[in-house]
Design a protein around this motif. Structure first.
Motif, PDB file in Angstrom:
ATOM      1  N   ALA A 129       0.818  -1.221   0.000  1.00  0.00           N
ATOM      2  CA  ALA A 129       0.000   0.000   0.000  1.00  0.00           C
ATOM      3  C   ALA A 129       0.857   1.280   0.000  1.00  0.00           C
ATOM      4  O   ALA A 129       0.672   2.144  -0.880  1.00  0.00           O
ATOM      5  CB  ALA A 129      -0.974  -0.023   1.169  1.00  0.00           C
ATOM      6  N   PRO A 130       1.826   1.444   0.932  1.00  0.00           N
ATOM      7  CA  PRO A 130       2.627   2.682   0.914  1.00  0.00           C
ATOM      8  C   PRO A 130       3.465   2.814  -0.351  1.00  0.00           C
ATOM      9  O   PRO A 130       3.581   3.909  -0.924  1.00  0.00           O
ATOM     10  CB  PRO A 130       3.531   2.544   2.147  1.00  0.00           C
ATOM     11  CG  PRO A 130       2.917   1.488   2.982  1.00  0.00           C
ATOM     12  CD  PRO A 130       2.191   0.580   2.057  1.00  0.00           C
ATOM     13  N   VAL A 131       4.025   1.668  -0.819  1.00  0.00           N
ATOM     14  CA  VAL A 131       4.887   1.709  -1.999  1.00  0.00           C
ATOM     15  C   VAL A 131       4.074   2.117  -3.235  1.00  0.00           C
ATOM     16  O   VAL A 131       4.487   2.991  -4.006  1.00  0.00           O
ATOM     17  CB  VAL A 131       5.578   0.335  -2.215  1.00  0.00           C
ATOM     18  CG1 VAL A 131       6.332   0.302  -3.540  1.00  0.00           C
ATOM     19  CG2 VAL A 131       6.524   0.044  -1.058  1.00  0.00           C
ATOM     20  N   LEU A 132       2.913   1.466  -3.406  1.00  0.00           N
ATOM     21  CA  LEU A 132       2.050   1.785  -4.554  1.00  0.00           C
ATOM     22  C   LEU A 132       1.645   3.252  -4.526  1.00  0.00           C
ATOM     23  O   LEU A 132       1.648   3.948  -5.552  1.00  0.00           O
ATOM     24  CB  LEU A 132       0.784   0.913  -4.529  1.00  0.00           C
ATOM     25  CG  LEU A 132       0.900  -0.508  -5.091  1.00  0.00           C
ATOM     26  CD1 LEU A 132      -0.382  -1.286  -4.837  1.00  0.00           C
ATOM     27  CD2 LEU A 132       1.197  -0.468  -6.585  1.00  0.00           C
ATOM     28  N   THR A 133       1.315   3.737  -3.347  1.00  0.00           N
ATOM     29  CA  THR A 133       0.867   5.128  -3.215  1.00  0.00           C
ATOM     30  C   THR A 133       1.995   6.100  -3.549  1.00  0.00           C
ATOM     31  O   THR A 133       1.811   7.049  -4.320  1.00  0.00           O
ATOM     32  CB  THR A 133       0.360   5.385  -1.779  1.00  0.00           C
ATOM     33  OG1 THR A 133      -0.532   4.338  -1.431  1.00  0.00           O
ATOM     34  CG2 THR A 133      -0.333   6.720  -1.634  1.00  0.00           C
ATOM     35  N   ARG A 134       3.151   5.806  -2.977  1.00  0.00           N
ATOM     36  CA  ARG A 134       4.284   6.724  -3.133  1.00  0.00           C
ATOM     37  C   ARG A 134       4.779   6.771  -4.590  1.00  0.00           C
ATOM     38  O   ARG A 134       5.126   7.820  -5.115  1.00  0.00           O
ATOM     39  CB  ARG A 134       5.420   6.279  -2.191  1.00  0.00           C
ATOM     40  CG  ARG A 134       6.724   7.053  -2.314  1.00  0.00           C
ATOM     41  CD  ARG A 134       6.581   8.478  -1.788  1.00  0.00           C
ATOM     42  NE  ARG A 134       7.818   9.231  -1.905  1.00  0.00           N
ATOM     43  CZ  ARG A 134       8.232   9.822  -3.022  1.00  0.00           C
ATOM     44  NH1 ARG A 134       7.503   9.729  -4.138  1.00  0.00           N
ATOM     45  NH2 ARG A 134       9.374  10.509  -3.043  1.00  0.00           N
ATOM     46  N   PHE A 163       8.340   5.838   6.651  1.00  0.00           N
ATOM     47  CA  PHE A 163       9.613   5.839   5.926  1.00  0.00           C
ATOM     48  C   PHE A 163       9.500   6.598   4.593  1.00  0.00           C
ATOM     49  O   PHE A 163      10.373   7.374   4.221  1.00  0.00           O
ATOM     50  CB  PHE A 163      10.043   4.386   5.687  1.00  0.00           C
ATOM     51  CG  PHE A 163      11.287   4.238   4.877  1.00  0.00           C
ATOM     52  CD1 PHE A 163      12.538   4.579   5.406  1.00  0.00           C
ATOM     53  CD2 PHE A 163      11.240   3.745   3.570  1.00  0.00           C
ATOM     54  CE1 PHE A 163      13.687   4.448   4.656  1.00  0.00           C
ATOM     55  CE2 PHE A 163      12.389   3.607   2.819  1.00  0.00           C
ATOM     56  CZ  PHE A 163      13.619   3.958   3.364  1.00  0.00           C
ATOM     57  N   LEU A 164       8.391   6.399   3.894  1.00  0.00           N
ATOM     58  CA  LEU A 164       8.243   6.978   2.554  1.00  0.00           C
ATOM     59  C   LEU A 164       7.670   8.393   2.556  1.00  0.00           C
ATOM     60  O   LEU A 164       7.912   9.164   1.637  1.00  0.00           O
ATOM     61  CB  LEU A 164       7.361   6.070   1.674  1.00  0.00           C
ATOM     62  CG  LEU A 164       7.954   4.702   1.338  1.00  0.00           C
ATOM     63  CD1 LEU A 164       6.923   3.820   0.634  1.00  0.00           C
ATOM     64  CD2 LEU A 164       9.179   4.850   0.439  1.00  0.00           C
TER      65      LEU A 164
END
Lengths: 254, 306
Positions: free
Chosen positions: A35-40, A142-143
């Motif tokens: 989720a965070p990676v896709l969003t970022r 982190f992101l």
């Protein structure tokens, strides 16, 4: 009570030895990472896959709130389906294979049988979900440099966890009502669609529905008040499902 | 005292009566064979007895205690279904230990009972998970789990039907070894097994009880000894028929022009009377087969008229 604890212990051992715990942890953890990676990196992903045509399309900058929105969106779609698939045979599978006939002709009540199954699955679900929330929190921090207040995240996760427990109640009831895993999965999926999607649009009852509860984490992150009716609704639905499952099994021929 | 007693036990599926007004009285301590062809109502009856199916009407008592569907005390019964399925990730010892703990047996007693039963069913020391067991091993484990709580009555539903001859022999020996320690209710359609191991038998057909007694009494009441005599020459047939007419107790049935079936006396009497009479009348025979009817013959005879 003794046979309940023995059966509960057996259920926990089963979750470990059939690798169900491992599967669910990995499945949920994936959402925590994704989720965070896709969003970022959504803009970069679109640019890389769609090429020059997409370069003209500029997305607004994403924030930590979008990361949580993505996280709960993944859970609402794939997570629920995964939970249904993993637990659909909890009772119907045992009836179908015949192991329930062997167990229920021993010194164990139908109530203990159902409750031990429900509690072991609920614990498994809570552990896996808590881990996923922890991963999502760390990665979002982190992101994006911030992931929301810890108290807000925890309250949001708790409300969403309760909606998952209500889904588990629906699965247990479906599994008690049917005699095959496939039939129980279809019934549970139908119940999920009704209580989590359709009922949200029915005036008068929508505030009590677990679907409304599942939307609460984002409501809380937006700084709004928790809708308590949805908490009571989900708890009530869970209790009703369990009573229904016990009563069904007691009256059912195996 | 009767271990199993039913009165008017009936199970109806729509208009079809799978079990019809069954009145059973199985003496405590017996090994009772429950006979019937496929679809006769054996499994349905057993499922009602162990509390897995709800009777349409009638009552069930096990060891003098009435049973009510959905609220059964199973502490004094054991059950092995026709196709047992265990938790495949467990070993045999783990499964028996789990069963023992469900019955709240204390640790020391439980461990020694597990070892004792594993030795009895020849699975002691087997470390393989149940998922890797053969059919025969599963059935042997099935008997062990049914005995884990030292029950008063165990119900075995066709435990040998899918086994090879060796597996069947092993299982029947285990059942035989239970004589005197527990009442065994053994459902089967392999009649030689009942004859070898059971002291009591019930025969049902279309859900109705046809015969209920000790195996010995059933044989006495329903069996007729016969002698199959084949004459050396068909020319002696007339002489043979005339000779048999001098024996008022005997009935003679002509199977072939030179082959006859004689009945009407117990086997030793038949042998004693017929053979000397044939020698005296100078009638040469090609073969003489004396036949004591088996339970199978009785079963076929009884169910034919049902």
């Amino acid at each position: 009570m003794h046979s309940f604890l023995v059966f509960l212990q057996k259920e926990f051992a089963e979750q470990l030895r059939t690798k169900r715990l491992f599967i669910l942890i990995c499945f949920f953890a994936f959402f925590g990472f994704a989720a965070p990676v896709l969003t970022r990196y959504m803009q970069d992903i679109i640019n890389a896959t769609a090429g020059a045509a997409a370069m003209a399309f500029e997305m607004p900058p994403t924030t930590w709130v979008d990361s949580w929105a993505q996280f709960y969106s993944l859970f609402g779609q794939l997570g629920a389906l995964g939970v249904i698939m993993l637990f659909m045979g909890c009772i119907s599978g045992e009836k179908q294979s015949g192991s329930a006939a062997l167990t229920l002709t021993k010194n164990i009540s139908h109530t203990s049988f159902v409750m031990a199954k429900f509690i072991s699955m609920a614990v498994l679900l809570i552990i896996s979900f808590a881990l996923a929330v922890g991963i999502a929190y760390g990665y979002t921090y982190f992101l994006f440099g911030y992931a929301g207040s810890l108290a807000g995240v925890l309250l949001g996760a708790t409300t969403y966890g309760l909606s998952l427990i209500a889904l588990l109640g629906l699965i247990v009831l479906s599994s008690a009502l049917t005699k095959s895993s496939v039939a129980s999965a279809m019934m549970a999926f139908g119940a999920f669609i009704f209580f989590f999607v359709v009922a949200q649009n029915i005036p008068g009852i929508h505030a009590w529905m677990p679907g409304t509860l599942a939307g609460q984490p984002l409501v809380l992150l937006a700084g709004e008040e928790l809708q308590l009716t949805s908490v009571f609704g989900a708890l009530g639905l869970t209790v009703l499902c369990l009573i229904g499952a016990i009563h069904t099994l007691k009256k059912q021929e195996i | 005292m009767n271990a199993i007693e039913t009165r008017g036990l009936t199970k109806q599926f729509g208009a079809y009566k799978a079990v019809n007004e069954l009145n059973l009285s199985v003496p405590a301590g017996s090994i009772c064979g429950f006979l019937g062809r496929n679809g006769a109502g054996k499994t349905t009856t057993i499922k009602m007895l162990v509390g897995l199916a709800k009777p349409t009407s009638g009552s069930i008592s096990l060891m003098g205690t009435k049973r009510k569907f959905g609220y059964c005390d199973n502490s004094n019964i054991g059950y092995l279904p026709d196709v047992p399925n265990f938790y495949g990730y467990m070993t045999a010892a783990e499964y028996l230990d789990f069963c023992g703990r469900l019955y709240n047996t204390d640790n020391k007693k439980r461990r020694s009972r597990v070892d004792e039963l594993l030795k009895q069913v020849d699975l002691f020391g087997t470390k393989t998970r149940i998922a890797g067991f053969s059919r025969g091993m599963k059935q042997r484990l099935g008997i062990a789990q049914a005995l884990m709580n030292e029950p008063d009555v165990i119900f075995l539903d066709e435990p040998v039907s899918a086994l090879d001859p060796i597996g069947r022999h092993e299982l029947i020996n285990i059942v035989r070894s239970l004589r005197g320690s527990v009442t065994v209710f053994l459902s089967t359609h392999i009649l030689s097994d009942v004859e070898n191991v059971c002291d009591y038998a019930l025969i049902i057909e279309k859900g109705k009880l046809l015969v209920e007694d000790t195996v010995e009494n059933i044989k006495k009441q329903h069996a007729t000894d016969t002698a199959n005599i084949k004459l050396y020459s068909a020319a002696d047939s007339g002489k043979f028929t005339t000779l048999m007419q001098t024996q008022p107790k005997l009935t003679v049935e002509e199977l072939e022009p030179s082959e006859f079936l004689v009945r009407g006396m117990e086997l030793h009497e038949l042998n004693k009377q017929i053979l000397p009479a044939l020698a005296q009348a100078d009638i040469a025979i090609e073969s003489y087969h004396a036949h004591v009817p088996s339970l199978e013959d009785i079963f076929l005879e009884v169910t034919k008229h049902a």
